[in-house]
Design a protein around this motif. Structure first.
Motif, PDB file in Angstrom:
ATOM      1  N   ASN A   1       0.872  -1.171   0.000  1.00  8.68           N
ATOM      2  CA  ASN A   1       0.000   0.000   0.000  1.00  8.68           C
ATOM      3  C   ASN A   1       0.911   1.224   0.000  1.00  8.68           C
ATOM      4  O   ASN A   1       2.134   1.094  -0.057  1.00  8.68           O
ATOM      5  CB  ASN A   1      -0.925  -0.026   1.214  1.00  8.68           C
ATOM      6  N   ALA A   2       0.369   2.404   0.073  1.00 13.32           N
ATOM      7  CA  ALA A   2       1.173   3.622   0.086  1.00 13.32           C
ATOM      8  C   ALA A   2       0.552   4.616   1.052  1.00 13.32           C
ATOM      9  O   ALA A   2       0.334   5.777   0.722  1.00 13.32           O
ATOM     10  CB  ALA A   2       1.270   4.214  -1.322  1.00 13.32           C
ATOM     11  N   ARG A   3       0.268   4.145   2.290  1.00 15.84           N
ATOM     12  CA  ARG A   3      -0.500   4.954   3.216  1.00 15.84           C
ATOM     13  C   ARG A   3       0.032   4.841   4.644  1.00 15.84           C
ATOM     14  O   ARG A   3       0.730   3.893   5.002  1.00 15.84           O
ATOM     15  CB  ARG A   3      -1.971   4.525   3.240  1.00 15.84           C
ATOM     16  N   VAL A   4      -0.343   5.805   5.436  1.00 15.88           N
ATOM     17  CA  VAL A   4      -0.234   5.734   6.891  1.00 15.88           C
ATOM     18  C   VAL A   4      -1.647   5.842   7.439  1.00 15.88           C
ATOM     19  O   VAL A   4      -2.427   6.702   7.006  1.00 15.88           O
ATOM     20  CB  VAL A   4       0.643   6.867   7.449  1.00 15.88           C
ATOM     21  N   HIS A   5      -2.006   4.965   8.374  1.00 19.21           N
ATOM     22  CA  HIS A   5      -3.347   4.937   8.948  1.00 19.21           C
ATOM     23  C   HIS A   5      -3.276   5.316  10.425  1.00 19.21           C
ATOM     24  O   HIS A   5      -2.392   4.866  11.148  1.00 19.21           O
ATOM     25  CB  HIS A   5      -3.965   3.543   8.827  1.00 19.21           C
ATOM     26  N   LYS A   6      -4.230   6.108  10.855  1.00 17.99           N
ATOM     27  CA  LYS A   6      -4.337   6.468  12.269  1.00 17.99           C
ATOM     28  C   LYS A   6      -5.580   5.808  12.864  1.00 17.99           C
ATOM     29  O   LYS A   6      -6.679   5.946  12.330  1.00 17.99           O
ATOM     30  CB  LYS A   6      -4.429   7.985  12.442  1.00 17.99           C
ATOM     31  N   PHE A   7      -5.380   5.110  13.975  1.00 15.79           N
ATOM     32  CA  PHE A   7      -6.460   4.440  14.689  1.00 15.79           C
ATOM     33  C   PHE A   7      -6.587   5.009  16.098  1.00 15.79           C
ATOM     34  O   PHE A   7      -5.593   5.421  16.704  1.00 15.79           O
ATOM     35  CB  PHE A   7      -6.189   2.941  14.808  1.00 15.79           C
ATOM     36  N   SER A   8      -7.798   4.976  16.625  1.00 15.46           N
ATOM     37  CA  SER A   8      -8.011   5.323  18.020  1.00 15.46           C
ATOM     38  C   SER A   8      -7.468   4.211  18.903  1.00 15.46           C
ATOM     39  O   SER A   8      -7.200   3.100  18.433  1.00 15.46           O
ATOM     40  CB  SER A   8      -9.503   5.509  18.294  1.00 15.46           C
ATOM     41  N   PRO A   9      -7.302   4.446  20.220  1.00 14.09           N
ATOM     42  CA  PRO A   9      -6.851   3.377  21.116  1.00 14.09           C
ATOM     43  C   PRO A   9      -7.763   2.157  21.091  1.00 14.09           C
ATOM     44  O   PRO A   9      -7.323   1.041  21.378  1.00 14.09           O
ATOM     45  CB  PRO A   9      -6.853   4.045  22.488  1.00 14.09           C
ATOM     46  N   GLU A  10      -9.028   2.362  20.736  1.00 18.63           N
ATOM     47  CA  GLU A  10      -9.979   1.252  20.677  1.00 18.63           C
ATOM     48  C   GLU A  10      -9.949   0.510  19.339  1.00 18.63           C
ATOM     49  O   GLU A  10     -10.667  -0.471  19.156  1.00 18.63           O
ATOM     50  CB  GLU A  10     -11.398   1.757  20.941  1.00 18.63           C
ATOM     51  N   GLY A  11      -9.150   0.996  18.405  1.00 20.56           N
ATOM     52  CA  GLY A  11      -9.015   0.322  17.122  1.00 20.56           C
ATOM     53  C   GLY A  11      -9.890   0.874  16.012  1.00 20.56           C
ATOM     54  O   GLY A  11      -9.984   0.261  14.941  1.00 20.56           O
ATOM     55  N   LYS A  12     -10.507   2.036  16.213  1.00 22.39           N
ATOM     56  CA  LYS A  12     -11.322   2.651  15.162  1.00 22.39           C
ATOM     57  C   LYS A  12     -10.420   3.426  14.211  1.00 22.39           C
ATOM     58  O   LYS A  12      -9.574   4.228  14.635  1.00 22.39           O
ATOM     59  CB  LYS A  12     -12.354   3.594  15.771  1.00 22.39           C
TER      60      LYS A  12
END
Length: 238
Positions: free
Chosen positions: A152-163
């Protein structure tokens, strides 16, 4: 021989880490230490997580029925391990005895980016999580940043709960674009990210966050093949 200076002095200790008879390390992409100084070696072998005390005495292993191809491991100050598996396209939050507390991504279900499984140049479009993710970093508030990665070519941000909160990046060599997003880091104050990989330096500017003035410069040459990038950016989305 010791190398480094100040608080960062290193010395090679030969034959450190004594394994049981017949065991081997295999390929070792990463490792981490817990709050007691125990060393967790994330290895591509029959025993993915090998645990040693600070003197190299073998303490045990786990992950034999969990991981397909280990890549990145991060252990937090409260002794939680985040393990990235780039073959089965997941990130797992684990206890230090191997209990899985949370899984990001779906095992063996990569997102469609056009990647042929071998050459990152075949990535045609960016996609949602994940296609061969590589590493994870945490903000002080517990938000998770995942570099994604080889396919892929991305950075993903998740909440502490995994959202999933948001993602940025697309294939290419311009601003906001990536080739290989290999590692991601956050600083102690949670004010910046640092990305390492085969990509132009300007690609560390995510378009969906508010950039601070200092975040508009990356101290790496654009024509460098492998670069380390540090850009000051707030970790909150608009």
């Amino acid at each position: 021989m010791k190398v480094g200076s100040g608080d960062f002095i290193y010395e090679v200790i030969h034959n450190w880490g004594r394994l049981p008879a017949g065991w081997s390390l295999g390929s070792v992409p990463n490792g981490a230490c817990d709050s007691q100084g125990r060393v967790y070696v994330f290895t591509r072998s029959e025993h993915p997580v090998l645990v040693f005390d600070p003197d190299g005495r073998f303490l045990g292993s786990w992950g034999e029925d969990i991981f397909s191809r280990p890549h990145g491991i991060l252990i937090t100050p409260d002794d939680i391990a985040y393990c990235t598996d780039d073959k089965d396209h997941t990130v797992r939050k684990c206890t230090l005895d191997g209990k899985v507390l949370m899984t990001l991504g779906t095992k063996d279900q990569p997102t469609d980016t056009g990647y042929d499984g071998k050459n990152w140049r075949t990535i045609k479009k960016s996609g949602p999580p994940f296609h061969r993710p590589t590493n994870l970093a945490l903000s002080p508030g517990g938000d998770m940043y995942v570099s994604d990665g080889y396919g892929n070519a991305r950075v993903h941000k998740f909440s502490p709960e995994g959202k999933l909160l948001f993602s940025w990046g697309e294939p290419g060599d311009g601003p906001g674009q990536f080739a290989i997003v290999h590692s991601v880091r956050t600083d102690k104050k949670g004010l910046s990210t640092s990305l390492t990989g085969k990509t132009p330096a300007s690609s560390c500017l995510p378009p969906r966050v508010n950039l601070s003035p200092s975040g508009r410069t990356c101290r790496s040459p654009r024509d460098s093949t492998w670069v380390r990038m540090g850009c000051s950016i707030p970790l909150k989305s608009r």
